[in-house]
Structures are given as structure tokens and as C-alpha cells.
Design a protein around this motif. Structure first.
Motif, short mmCIF file in Angstrom:
data_model
loop_
_atom_site.label_atom_id
_atom_site.label_comp_id
_atom_site.label_asym_id
_atom_site.label_seq_id
_atom_site.Cartn_x
_atom_site.Cartn_y
_atom_site.Cartn_z
N MET A 1 -55.00 -15.39 40.53
CA MET A 1 -55.26 -13.90 39.81
C MET A 1 -56.63 -13.34 40.56
SD MET A 1 -56.38 -13.13 36.02
CE MET A 1 -56.25 -15.03 35.61
N ASN A 2 -56.61 -12.29 41.06
CA ASN A 2 -57.76 -11.70 41.81
C ASN A 2 -58.75 -11.19 40.68
OD1 ASN A 2 -59.38 -11.01 43.85
ND2 ASN A 2 -58.60 -8.92 44.03
N GLN A 3 -60.05 -11.40 40.51
CA GLN A 3 -60.79 -10.83 39.68
C GLN A 3 -62.09 -10.22 40.50
OE1 GLN A 3 -61.39 -13.49 36.28
NE2 GLN A 3 -60.17 -14.91 37.43
N THR A 4 -62.81 -9.10 40.08
CA THR A 4 -63.73 -8.45 40.80
C THR A 4 -64.86 -8.46 39.82
OG1 THR A 4 -62.27 -7.10 42.17
CG2 THR A 4 -64.44 -6.30 41.97
N PHE A 5 -66.06 -8.92 40.28
CA PHE A 5 -67.15 -9.07 39.48
C PHE A 5 -68.21 -7.73 40.20
CE2 PHE A 5 -65.35 -12.95 38.86
CZ PHE A 5 -65.22 -13.05 37.45
N GLU A 42 -65.51 -10.66 44.75
CA GLU A 42 -64.06 -10.86 44.81
C GLU A 42 -63.67 -12.24 44.38
OE1 GLU A 42 -61.16 -8.45 46.48
OE2 GLU A 42 -62.47 -6.53 46.59
N GLN A 44 -60.49 -15.04 43.91
CA GLN A 44 -59.08 -15.33 43.81
C GLN A 44 -59.19 -16.75 42.79
OE1 GLN A 44 -56.63 -13.34 44.54
NE2 GLN A 44 -55.09 -14.49 43.60
N SER A 45 -58.95 -16.61 41.76
CA SER A 45 -58.89 -17.73 40.85
C SER A 45 -58.06 -17.68 39.49
CB SER A 45 -60.18 -18.28 40.46
OG SER A 45 -60.53 -19.41 39.72
N ASP A 46 -57.56 -18.80 39.04
CA ASP A 46 -56.76 -18.91 38.01
C ASP A 46 -57.72 -19.16 36.58
OD1 ASP A 46 -54.38 -18.28 39.11
OD2 ASP A 46 -54.01 -20.15 39.49
N ARG A 49 -62.14 -15.35 33.37
CA ARG A 49 -63.10 -14.60 34.03
C ARG A 49 -64.62 -14.99 33.32
NH1 ARG A 49 -63.69 -9.90 36.38
NH2 ARG A 49 -65.25 -8.51 35.72
N GLU A 50 -64.33 -15.28 32.16
CA GLU A 50 -65.96 -15.60 31.44
C GLU A 50 -66.52 -16.78 32.15
OE1 GLU A 50 -62.83 -15.55 29.74
OE2 GLU A 50 -63.25 -13.41 29.08
#
Length: 65
Positions: A1-5, A42, A44-46, A49-50
Motif C-alpha cells: 500500500m502506498n502511503q504519503t506523509f 512516500e 510502499q508498506s503494508d 500508517r500510525e
């Protein structure tokens, strides 16, 4: 899953390495891409988010929600 911080406080290559290392400690399989000028990280991790945000914050950087 792509997550952006949105991460503030990164001013140099050392900062980028510290953030990357923090994320990799939380998830060794993560792929990390950093745009320091835009304060974007960015990941890419499963992992949750926290967990990733906490790892970055523990390095001393501010992570916006």
C-alpha cells in the motif's frame, strides 16, 4: 500500500537517510521515496500508517496527518 506523509524538518541528505532508516526499522520490506523540497515521504508498506508516522516522529521530524 502506498502511503504519503508530509514531513517537516528534513534539511539535508542525512535527514533523508535518518527518515529512511526509521521507516525500514518499522518495516524492513518498505520502499521509501523522499522529495525533501516538497516535504513529502512516500512509503510502499503494508504496515499501519500510525506505526510508520511514529517511527519518523521518533527521529525528531514533524509528521502532518
Amino acid at each position: 500500500m502506498n502511503q504519503t506523509f508530509t514531513v517537516t524538518g528534513m534539511t539535508c541528505g542525512h535527514c533523508e537517510k535518518a527518515v529512511t532508516r526509521a521507516v525500514k526499522q518499522a518495516d524492513p520490506q518498505a520502499e521509501v521515496s523522499i522529495d525533501r523540497a516538497a516535504n513529502k515521504v512516500e512509503v510502499q508498506s503494508d504496515q499501519p500508517r500510525e506505526l510508520l508516522a511514529q517511527a519518523i516522529a521518533e527521529e525528531g521530524y514533524s509528521v502532518a496527518a
